[in-house]
Design an enzyme around this catalytic site. Structure first.
Site, PDB file in Angstrom:
ATOM      1  N   LYS A  73       0.695  -1.271  -0.153  1.00  0.00           N
ATOM      2  CA  LYS A  73       0.046  -0.240   0.163  1.00  0.00           C
ATOM      3  C   LYS A  73       0.743   1.225   0.034  1.00  0.00           C
ATOM      4  O   LYS A  73       0.552   2.188   0.803  1.00  0.00           O
ATOM      5  CB  LYS A  73      -0.912  -0.374   1.212  1.00  0.00           C
ATOM      6  CG  LYS A  73      -2.105  -1.264   1.332  1.00  0.00           C
ATOM      7  CD  LYS A  73      -2.857  -1.019   2.517  1.00  0.00           C
ATOM      8  CE  LYS A  73      -3.696  -2.186   2.514  1.00  0.00           C
ATOM      9  NZ  LYS A  73      -4.566  -2.567   1.368  1.00  0.00           N
ATOM     10  N   CYS A  74       1.761   1.215  -0.702  1.00  0.00           N
ATOM     11  CA  CYS A  74       2.936   2.302  -0.990  1.00  0.00           C
ATOM     12  C   CYS A  74       2.750   2.989  -2.091  1.00  0.00           C
ATOM     13  O   CYS A  74       2.478   2.371  -3.201  1.00  0.00           O
ATOM     14  CB  CYS A  74       4.179   1.826  -0.678  1.00  0.00           C
ATOM     15  SG  CYS A  74       5.565   3.058  -0.769  1.00  0.00           S
TER      16      CYS A  74
END
Length: 195
Positions: free
Chosen positions: A71-72
């Site tokens: 989730k970057c």
């Protein structure tokens, strides 16, 4: 009396020199041990499936170790990682991914969730390890090796963010640290793989 004194002095001088020489050798030996580089081959870890992954199986290959997150903003690098892995895996190159939740909680999933995410979104086929910590008091042993000059013999470093890359040569030695924002397809990386 002079003869006895001369012999006594000679004996003291002789033994003193031997002891000093021995002490110097011991110091040198200890210095050599502290400066001796370790290699990545000493480590065994678990992969996402819970199977043992032995770094010794990578002897003779160039290795990129990268800490990953799902989730970057840099997560799309998975695409480039997979592309270079597919292109160079038959030419002595391998990528080893280590999911880590150290930065802004961007890898909250379980190993199974991470594996599913990687396969469904990016078709990842390179080896992915068990989720670990890459900094702080609970840093895993592989990352202690990668970040401490006393262990890797090259440099001290800190994992700055997700997708920092560590390049390991065919002898299992750390040779370069690549910043997180540098793409896996950057000429610096590709030239190293080909070189």
């Amino acid at each position: 009396m002079k003869k006895v004194l001369f012999i006594a002095c000679s004996v003291v001088l002789l033994f003193g020199t031997k002891i000093q020489a021995q002490t110097s050798k011991e110091k040198l030996s200890k210095t050599d041990k502290t400066m001796a580089k370790e290699t990545i081959y000493q480590f065994k870890v678990e992969d996402l499936s819970g199977d043992t992954f032995d770094f010794a199986s990578l002897k003779g290959k160039k290795v990129m170790i990268v800490n990953t997150a799902s989730k970057c903003g840099l997560t799309p690098q998975y695409k480039d990682l997979e592309a270079i892995y597919k292109e160079y895996k038959d030419k002595g190159f391998v990528i080893v991914g280590f999911p880590a939740n150290n930065f802004a909680s961007q890898e909250p999933g379980t190993n199974k969730e991470i594996e599913t995410f990687c396969q469904q979104n990016y078709g990842v086929t390179f080896p992915m390890m068990d989720k670990v910590s890459v900094k702080g008091n609970d840093m895993c042993e592989v990352y202690k090796f990668l970040t401490q000059k006393s262990k890797n013999g090259l440099q001290d470093s800190e994992v700055e963010w997700n997708f920092q890359k560590y390049l390991i040569n065919e002898k299992g030695e750390l040779v370069k640290v690549i910043k997180p924002r540098t793409l896996p397809t950057d000429p610096e990386v590709i030239n190293w793989i080909k070189g």
